[in-house]
Design a protein around this motif. Structure first.
Motif, PDB file in Angstrom:
ATOM      1  N   ARG A 192       0.853  -1.197   0.000  1.00  0.00           N
ATOM      2  CA  ARG A 192       0.000   0.000   0.000  1.00  0.00           C
ATOM      3  C   ARG A 192       0.885   1.242   0.000  1.00  0.00           C
ATOM      4  O   ARG A 192       1.757   1.404   0.847  1.00  0.00           O
ATOM      5  N   ASN A 194       0.638   5.372   0.221  1.00  0.00           N
ATOM      6  CA  ASN A 194      -0.247   6.471   0.602  1.00  0.00           C
ATOM      7  C   ASN A 194       0.394   7.810   0.284  1.00  0.00           C
ATOM      8  O   ASN A 194       1.581   8.023   0.544  1.00  0.00           O
ATOM      9  N   MET A 212      -4.589   9.781  -0.842  1.00  0.00           N
ATOM     10  CA  MET A 212      -4.786   8.703  -1.819  1.00  0.00           C
ATOM     11  C   MET A 212      -4.075   7.443  -1.362  1.00  0.00           C
ATOM     12  O   MET A 212      -2.985   7.502  -0.781  1.00  0.00           O
ATOM     13  N   SER A 213      -4.699   6.292  -1.613  1.00  0.00           N
ATOM     14  CA  SER A 213      -4.064   4.985  -1.418  1.00  0.00           C
ATOM     15  C   SER A 213      -4.007   4.270  -2.756  1.00  0.00           C
ATOM     16  O   SER A 213      -5.001   4.249  -3.497  1.00  0.00           O
ATOM     17  N   ILE A 214      -2.854   3.685  -3.058  1.00  0.00           N
ATOM     18  CA  ILE A 214      -2.702   2.796  -4.217  1.00  0.00           C
ATOM     19  C   ILE A 214      -2.284   1.438  -3.677  1.00  0.00           C
ATOM     20  O   ILE A 214      -1.242   1.310  -3.029  1.00  0.00           O
ATOM     21  N   ASN A 228      -5.898  -5.373  -7.670  1.00  0.00           N
ATOM     22  CA  ASN A 228      -5.390  -4.130  -7.128  1.00  0.00           C
ATOM     23  C   ASN A 228      -6.549  -3.193  -6.814  1.00  0.00           C
ATOM     24  O   ASN A 228      -7.693  -3.444  -7.213  1.00  0.00           O
ATOM     25  N   TRP A 230      -7.657   1.156  -5.190  1.00  0.00           N
ATOM     26  CA  TRP A 230      -7.247   2.512  -4.870  1.00  0.00           C
ATOM     27  C   TRP A 230      -8.381   3.234  -4.153  1.00  0.00           C
ATOM     28  O   TRP A 230      -9.531   2.786  -4.185  1.00  0.00           O
ATOM     29  N   GLN A 231      -8.024   4.333  -3.498  1.00  0.00           N
ATOM     30  CA  GLN A 231      -9.037   5.215  -2.931  1.00  0.00           C
ATOM     31  C   GLN A 231      -8.530   6.644  -2.998  1.00  0.00           C
ATOM     32  O   GLN A 231      -7.317   6.899  -2.948  1.00  0.00           O
ATOM     33  N   GLY A 257      -9.429  -1.016  -2.189  1.00  0.00           N
ATOM     34  CA  GLY A 257      -9.424   0.377  -1.753  1.00  0.00           C
ATOM     35  C   GLY A 257     -10.658   0.777  -0.959  1.00  0.00           C
ATOM     36  O   GLY A 257     -10.715   1.888  -0.440  1.00  0.00           O
TER      37      GLY A 257
END
Length: 416
Positions: A192, A194, A212-214, A228, A230-231, A257
């Protein structure tokens, strides 16, 4: 008013540091715990019973927490060199789903070291270890609407343009899945990353934070493909609103995410979730302290969860907690919250919870702690919500086919 704000602001700042930002822990011994004892006037009249819809919702917590939780530890500067301060933090935590800690085991909540005041980071901080990280919350709901906690490494408070930048690398769910013969058949682990850009001034006394998170799934699985996710979250914070702060947030997550638990967007959710799994949340959380003796928190929130397998459901909630101090050390508190869950696959569920709580407190402010509370709580729900209320109750399905219940008891909450 100036005298009032001098008393309120330190508590508010302490709360923000404890629950919210990526700012370092303050030096010294600090902690938080809540514990209480209560009983129910309905059902089996056994363990204290609480009122919530479970699933993807959160419950209003005043006089409605049937568990016990504590965390505490120490932060200390361990070295200093050429203006750079090296600070170590170690905290333990403990949790029990019942009112008594009993044989609950201590865990390690934080264990990390920071290098603060680095010239090449424009005065920013570098860190490695396990830590709480960027986890602001809606206090009434105990909802950390975003939470970047974990074990990893990163940089914080790097001044870039009008705001401050942070980057963190975390390893989540760092384990393998084994079959009955001990063979590795998969892993839930994920990497993760961030990104935070915060404290961006946009209007008078108003700032914006973006986070953001990937999430990158790891390994293969005999139980299905990995995905995968994201958020992206954006928050506007308006200070000096009747002595308080108003926070408006918009959040959207895809696949892992969507996060973990009932509401923590940010950490890696299940990597079995594909792009069809989404979560969108919009909320407004306001707290005010217009006078020394009166404070209030208000929340309104809408959250929509979707997936091909489960369809869509929407949680809508609104609540208010007014607090009035009759003296320096005695308050009257009330909390009223209502929840509604609509789903493509079932009837609408509704729940309303009301608590009255006379309170002994260290001060008259909304955030003054410790608070030693007595409480009476009443819950009312519709037939469609009965199964959910029973399933979400820590003491089991004591309500049977009833659509209301009451509880009373005592509760302590403090941070220091």
């Amino acid at each position: 008013m100036k005298h009032t704000m001098l008393k309120v602001l330190p508590a508010a700042i302490t709360l923000a540091l404890a629950c919210g930002s990526a700012v370092a822990d303050e030096e010294g011994f600090h902690g938080y715990f809540r514990v209480g004892a209560g009983t129910s006037t309905s059902g089996s009249k056994g363990p204290q019973s609480c009122y919530g819809l479970g699933g993807n919702t959160m419950k209003y917590r005043l006089g409605n927490e049937c568990d016990a939780y504590g965390e505490f530890g120490y932060t200390k500067e361990i070295a200093k060199s050429d203006g750079v301060s090296y600070v170590a933090t170690v905290w333990a935590d403990i949790y029990s789903p019942k009112s008594d800690f009993g044989d609950a085991k201590l865990g390690i909540a934080k264990a990390y070291v920071e290098a603060k005041g680095l010239d090449f980071l424009n005065g920013g901080t570098a860190w490695i270890g396990k830590r709480y990280y960027f986890r602001p919350d809606i206090h009434m709901l105990d909802l950390q609407y975003i939470n970047f906690n974990g074990t990893g490494a990163g940089v914080d408070q790097v001044k870039v343009g009008p705001g401050k930048f942070g980057y963190a690398f975390f390893k989540d769910n760092d384990t393998n899945t084994l079959d009955a013969n001990g063979k590795v058949v998969g892993t839930p682990s994920a990497v993760r990353q961030n990104f935070i850009y915060q404290d961006i001034p946009v209007n008078t006394d108003g700032t914006v934070d973006a986070a953001m998170s990937i999430i990158t799934a790891e390994g293969n699985s005999d139980n299905g493909p990995k995905h995968n996710g994201w958020q992206l979250s954006v928050f506007h914070k308006q200070a000096k609103v009747f002595g308080g702060v108003n926070t408006v947030g918009v959040q959207y997550g895809v696949g892992p995410g969507v996060g973990v638990g009932n509401g923590r967007i940010g950490p890696s959710g299940s990597t079995s979730f594909g792009s069809d799994v989404t979560r969108m949340r919009i909320f407004d959380d306001l707290w005010i302290q217009p006078t020394e003796n009166f404070g209030m928190e208000f929340v309104a929130l809408v959250q929509k969860d979707k997936s091909d397998a489960g369809g869509s459901s929407t949680w809508t909630t609104a609540g208010v907690r007014p607090v009035y101090a009759l003296s320096k050390n005695f308050k009257l508190q009330m909390e009223l919250g209502t929840d509604r869950v609509t789903s493509e696959n079932g009837p609408t569920k509704r729940l309303t919870k009301l608590t009255l709580a006379p309170t002994i407190s260290a001060g008259p402010g909304l955030w003054s702690r410790p608070e030693l509370r007595a409480f009476v709580t009443y819950g009312k729900w519709n037939d469609a919500a009965t199964a959910s209320v029973n399933a979400a109750n820590n003491s089991g399905p004591v309500y049977n086919n009833n659509t209301s219940g009451a509880s009373y008891g005592f509760q302590l909450e403090t941070w220091f």
